[in-house]
Design a protein around this motif. Sequence first.
Motif, PDB file in Angstrom:
ATOM      1  N   LEU A 188     -54.533 -75.345 -51.825  1.00 35.68           N
ATOM      2  CA  LEU A 188     -53.252 -75.902 -52.067  1.00 35.68           C
ATOM      3  C   LEU A 188     -52.662 -76.561 -50.761  1.00 35.68           C
ATOM      4  O   LEU A 188     -52.383 -77.694 -50.386  1.00 35.68           O
ATOM      5  N   LEU A 189     -52.674 -75.573 -49.573  1.00 37.41           N
ATOM      6  CA  LEU A 189     -52.004 -75.997 -48.324  1.00 37.41           C
ATOM      7  C   LEU A 189     -52.798 -76.937 -47.660  1.00 37.41           C
ATOM      8  O   LEU A 189     -52.241 -77.870 -46.916  1.00 37.41           O
ATOM      9  N   LEU A 190     -54.182 -76.919 -47.787  1.00 37.01           N
ATOM     10  CA  LEU A 190     -55.115 -78.070 -46.998  1.00 37.01           C
ATOM     11  C   LEU A 190     -54.486 -79.398 -47.825  1.00 37.01           C
ATOM     12  O   LEU A 190     -54.679 -80.198 -46.979  1.00 37.01           O
ATOM     13  N   LEU A 191     -54.668 -79.554 -49.159  1.00 38.33           N
ATOM     14  CA  LEU A 191     -54.194 -80.492 -50.091  1.00 38.33           C
ATOM     15  C   LEU A 191     -52.832 -81.153 -49.511  1.00 38.33           C
ATOM     16  O   LEU A 191     -52.558 -82.242 -49.224  1.00 38.33           O
ATOM     17  N   VAL A 192     -51.791 -80.172 -49.406  1.00 35.24           N
ATOM     18  CA  VAL A 192     -50.462 -80.359 -48.806  1.00 35.24           C
ATOM     19  C   VAL A 192     -50.676 -81.008 -47.333  1.00 35.24           C
ATOM     20  O   VAL A 192     -49.928 -81.914 -47.173  1.00 35.24           O
ATOM     21  N   GLY A 193     -51.227 -80.400 -46.615  1.00 36.34           N
ATOM     22  CA  GLY A 193     -51.294 -80.803 -45.438  1.00 36.34           C
ATOM     23  C   GLY A 193     -51.921 -82.385 -45.018  1.00 36.34           C
ATOM     24  O   GLY A 193     -51.402 -83.197 -44.509  1.00 36.34           O
ATOM     25  N   THR A 194     -53.045 -82.368 -45.721  1.00 34.04           N
ATOM     26  CA  THR A 194     -53.711 -83.788 -45.916  1.00 34.04           C
ATOM     27  C   THR A 194     -52.731 -84.879 -46.371  1.00 34.04           C
ATOM     28  O   THR A 194     -52.765 -85.859 -45.845  1.00 34.04           O
ATOM     29  N   ILE A 210     -42.969 -84.944 -61.391  1.00 34.36           N
ATOM     30  CA  ILE A 210     -41.473 -84.706 -60.504  1.00 34.36           C
ATOM     31  C   ILE A 210     -41.863 -82.960 -60.526  1.00 34.36           C
ATOM     32  O   ILE A 210     -41.604 -82.251 -61.305  1.00 34.36           O
ATOM     33  N   SER A 211     -42.317 -82.529 -59.356  1.00 32.87           N
ATOM     34  CA  SER A 211     -42.724 -81.273 -58.849  1.00 32.87           C
ATOM     35  C   SER A 211     -41.620 -80.712 -57.888  1.00 32.87           C
ATOM     36  O   SER A 211     -40.888 -80.011 -58.304  1.00 32.87           O
ATOM     37  N   CYS A 212     -41.841 -81.223 -56.896  1.00 32.55           N
ATOM     38  CA  CYS A 212     -40.860 -80.670 -55.436  1.00 32.55           C
ATOM     39  C   CYS A 212     -39.350 -80.881 -55.700  1.00 32.55           C
ATOM     40  O   CYS A 212     -38.599 -79.919 -55.237  1.00 32.55           O
ATOM     41  N   GLY A 213     -38.862 -81.608 -56.715  1.00 36.65           N
ATOM     42  CA  GLY A 213     -37.614 -81.799 -56.972  1.00 36.65           C
ATOM     43  C   GLY A 213     -37.044 -80.995 -58.002  1.00 36.65           C
ATOM     44  O   GLY A 213     -35.761 -80.846 -58.082  1.00 36.65           O
ATOM     45  N   ALA A 214     -37.947 -80.369 -58.791  1.00 35.39           N
ATOM     46  CA  ALA A 214     -37.706 -79.470 -59.914  1.00 35.39           C
ATOM     47  C   ALA A 214     -38.346 -77.959 -59.600  1.00 35.39           C
ATOM     48  O   ALA A 214     -37.499 -77.089 -59.870  1.00 35.39           O
ATOM     49  N   LEU A 215     -39.375 -77.912 -59.454  1.00 36.96           N
ATOM     50  CA  LEU A 215     -39.997 -76.781 -59.280  1.00 36.96           C
ATOM     51  C   LEU A 215     -41.495 -77.184 -58.731  1.00 36.96           C
ATOM     52  O   LEU A 215     -42.091 -78.032 -58.898  1.00 36.96           O
ATOM     53  N   SER A 216     -41.884 -76.108 -57.566  1.00 32.35           N
ATOM     54  CA  SER A 216     -43.014 -76.548 -56.601  1.00 32.35           C
ATOM     55  C   SER A 216     -43.643 -75.153 -56.220  1.00 32.35           C
ATOM     56  O   SER A 216     -42.923 -74.249 -55.658  1.00 32.35           O
ATOM     57  N   GLY A 217     -44.938 -74.972 -56.538  1.00 27.76           N
ATOM     58  CA  GLY A 217     -45.701 -73.471 -56.113  1.00 27.76           C
ATOM     59  C   GLY A 217     -45.807 -73.649 -54.656  1.00 27.76           C
ATOM     60  O   GLY A 217     -46.050 -72.775 -54.066  1.00 27.76           O
ATOM     61  N   PHE A 218     -45.703 -75.051 -53.990  1.00 27.90           N
ATOM     62  CA  PHE A 218     -45.857 -75.200 -52.677  1.00 27.90           C
ATOM     63  C   PHE A 218     -44.738 -74.306 -51.913  1.00 27.90           C
ATOM     64  O   PHE A 218     -45.034 -73.735 -50.808  1.00 27.90           O
ATOM     65  N   HIS A 219     -43.562 -74.161 -52.401  1.00 25.89           N
ATOM     66  CA  HIS A 219     -42.453 -73.460 -51.752  1.00 25.89           C
ATOM     67  C   HIS A 219     -42.726 -71.987 -51.626  1.00 25.89           C
ATOM     68  O   HIS A 219     -42.360 -71.328 -50.652  1.00 25.89           O
ATOM     69  N   ALA A 220     -43.496 -71.455 -52.592  1.00 19.57           N
ATOM     70  CA  ALA A 220     -43.881 -69.985 -52.465  1.00 19.57           C
ATOM     71  C   ALA A 220     -44.917 -69.623 -51.236  1.00 19.57           C
ATOM     72  O   ALA A 220     -44.938 -68.618 -50.623  1.00 19.57           O
ATOM     73  N   PHE A 239     -60.289 -88.902 -45.817  1.00 17.54           N
ATOM     74  CA  PHE A 239     -61.088 -90.036 -46.175  1.00 17.54           C
ATOM     75  C   PHE A 239     -61.023 -90.270 -47.915  1.00 17.54           C
ATOM     76  O   PHE A 239     -61.852 -91.070 -48.158  1.00 17.54           O
ATOM     77  N   VAL A 240     -60.608 -89.224 -48.379  1.00 19.43           N
ATOM     78  CA  VAL A 240     -60.484 -89.146 -49.925  1.00 19.43           C
ATOM     79  C   VAL A 240     -59.370 -90.071 -50.202  1.00 19.43           C
ATOM     80  O   VAL A 240     -58.227 -90.123 -49.751  1.00 19.43           O
ATOM     81  N   ASP A 241     -59.477 -90.831 -51.594  1.00 24.33           N
ATOM     82  CA  ASP A 241     -58.473 -91.689 -52.031  1.00 24.33           C
ATOM     83  C   ASP A 241     -57.396 -91.043 -52.285  1.00 24.33           C
ATOM     84  O   ASP A 241     -57.160 -90.045 -52.780  1.00 24.33           O
ATOM     85  N   PHE A 242     -56.347 -91.340 -51.636  1.00 22.57           N
ATOM     86  CA  PHE A 242     -54.859 -90.811 -51.767  1.00 22.57           C
ATOM     87  C   PHE A 242     -54.333 -90.207 -52.976  1.00 22.57           C
ATOM     88  O   PHE A 242     -53.754 -89.481 -53.557  1.00 22.57           O
ATOM     89  N   ASN A 243     -54.450 -91.276 -54.253  1.00 23.71           N
ATOM     90  CA  ASN A 243     -54.109 -91.044 -55.550  1.00 23.71           C
ATOM     91  C   ASN A 243     -54.894 -90.000 -56.093  1.00 23.71           C
ATOM     92  O   ASN A 243     -54.605 -89.174 -56.820  1.00 23.71           O
ATOM     93  N   ILE A 244     -56.216 -89.804 -55.910  1.00 29.15           N
ATOM     94  CA  ILE A 244     -56.958 -88.523 -56.335  1.00 29.15           C
ATOM     95  C   ILE A 244     -56.542 -87.209 -55.711  1.00 29.15           C
ATOM     96  O   ILE A 244     -56.202 -86.340 -56.459  1.00 29.15           O
ATOM     97  N   LEU A 245     -56.260 -87.268 -54.376  1.00 26.47           N
ATOM     98  CA  LEU A 245     -55.672 -86.073 -53.739  1.00 26.47           C
ATOM     99  C   LEU A 245     -54.399 -85.690 -54.360  1.00 26.47           C
ATOM    100  O   LEU A 245     -54.077 -84.409 -54.789  1.00 26.47           O
ATOM    101  N   TRP A 246     -53.378 -86.648 -54.780  1.00 26.95           N
ATOM    102  CA  TRP A 246     -52.099 -86.331 -55.315  1.00 26.95           C
ATOM    103  C   TRP A 246     -52.342 -85.725 -56.508  1.00 26.95           C
ATOM    104  O   TRP A 246     -51.460 -84.835 -57.133  1.00 26.95           O
ATOM    105  N   ARG A 247     -53.176 -86.250 -57.488  1.00 25.71           N
ATOM    106  CA  ARG A 247     -53.492 -85.624 -58.659  1.00 25.71           C
ATOM    107  C   ARG A 247     -53.693 -84.012 -58.731  1.00 25.71           C
ATOM    108  O   ARG A 247     -53.092 -83.272 -59.373  1.00 25.71           O
ATOM    109  N   TYR A 248     -54.746 -83.828 -57.937  1.00 32.30           N
ATOM    110  CA  TYR A 248     -54.993 -82.370 -57.722  1.00 32.30           C
ATOM    111  C   TYR A 248     -54.072 -81.542 -57.030  1.00 32.30           C
ATOM    112  O   TYR A 248     -53.832 -80.507 -57.453  1.00 32.30           O
ATOM    113  N   PHE A 249     -53.366 -82.357 -55.978  1.00 37.59           N
ATOM    114  CA  PHE A 249     -52.264 -81.631 -55.390  1.00 37.59           C
ATOM    115  C   PHE A 249     -51.256 -81.149 -56.470  1.00 37.59           C
ATOM    116  O   PHE A 249     -50.614 -80.021 -56.476  1.00 37.59           O
TER     117      PHE A 249
END
Length: 495
Positions: A134-140, A235-245, A375-385
């Motif tokens: 998750l953190l690698l996806l977030v950082g990227t 809508i994750s970070c504005g309501a609930l986000s595991g990244f915050h943990a 180098f991976v498509d942003f939209n794909i990364l966002w879905r997995y993120f």
Amino acid sequence: MYTFLFGVVLLVVGYFTYGKFVERVFGVKEERQTPAYANADGIDYVPMNTKKNSLIQLLNIAGVGPIFGPIMGALYGPVAFLWIVLGAIFAGAVHDYLTGMISIRNRGAHLPELAGKFLGKFMKHLVNAFAILLLLLVGTVFVSAPAGLLYNLMNGWVAMGIIVAAIFIYYILATLLPIDKIIGRFYPIFGLLLIISALGVGGGMLFTGAPIPELSFANLHPDNIPIFPLLFLTISCGALSGFHATQTPIISRTTQSEKQGRKIFYGMMIAEGVIAMIWAAAGMALFNGPVGLNELLAAGGPAMIVSEASVLMLGAVGGTLAILGVIILPITSGDTAFRSARMIIADYFKLPQVKILSRLWIALPLFAVSIALTFVDFNILWRYFSWANQSTAVIALFVAAMYLFIAKKNYWIALVPGTFMLMATTTYILNAQIGFRLPMEVSLIGASVISIFLVALFFFAALKARKENIPLEVTAPDWDDALAGAATAASVPKE
């Protein structure tokens, strides 16, 4: 307009009411020494005051999520306001507060360690790998997004590669240096810029009378757009986000007193909810409804919406400043994402982090992988993120519920939102193109069965854990020798 304003008011009221209730359920101990003093090392364990910690926490958790997510969520119409408000008060802020406070009670432990303690050793290993991913996806993602905004802001006169390289250089410094050298000094300033830019866009909409739509029974279920489960992942970070943990332990290691926790953890999630409300409203009001919004999203993604809305509401100069505030958001979450990843790996392998070389050999491979992911498509990364993000939130809420169950306190405040999001994330991965691609009806049935089974398993494990009387707190003498070798005496005076 009234739905928007009422939602913002509810968020503020939620902080003073439900936030106080959650704090009382947890039970703060003002006299208890926090890890900032008990394990002070001058690197990650450094006491900082409430105002500084609050602004740093806000920037840590508020990446592009509370902006890009609500902008895309605006396609669902005013029902997005409903999820932001209820999600932030009853799920997101509860999630952030409990994970932050439980971390404080366990010497600033990260989520994998807490999962191992309260959900079993297998979960420690699983969550450790999941958190790093998750953190690698977030950082990227949080390299790509601000780089794109900067590129647009400068009209492309600086090469994209140079911008990305500059952001990575900053990330390396912020990941390796003591927390009070860069993050502690500059984040409060960045935090103010973030707040001012969001208030500027929100105030501009109110002043110009922008047509922010109202919630009604007619638009509660948008035509041809399934709300469940997509809205709750979009809508994750504005309501609930595991990244915050993954971020709260950074501030758990710098908090001076448990009493400060509600302002830092619960309060900053509410602030993020307000930011999400503003950008969701901008998406709904400024671009001729869902059709116009969809066209702009297709043409340039959420970054184009940010640029257009900022300039439209604040003019060229004010809009540029607002865009800079938005650019800062992902950068100041991306750096702490890598910092958290370094700390999690160090904790997992029990590696002291006082020497810079010890930090460097952990950090460099992380950056190498992240560079490859750009180098991976942003939209794909966002879905997995999005899926990994909300799945992490489920784990964190179940950890919090287990803690409260063992303590014989009201565990429902964590278990109810955790179970709801378990159902949402499971349904999504069973149905989504990036998952198992099952029909929605089959996905809903499968998710229901899986959720019931896992909740039953939770109660079985919780009763066993309560019987075994698992310790809820870790005091300074329990600090592992491998990590405590470089810790200084806990004699740092409070600010």
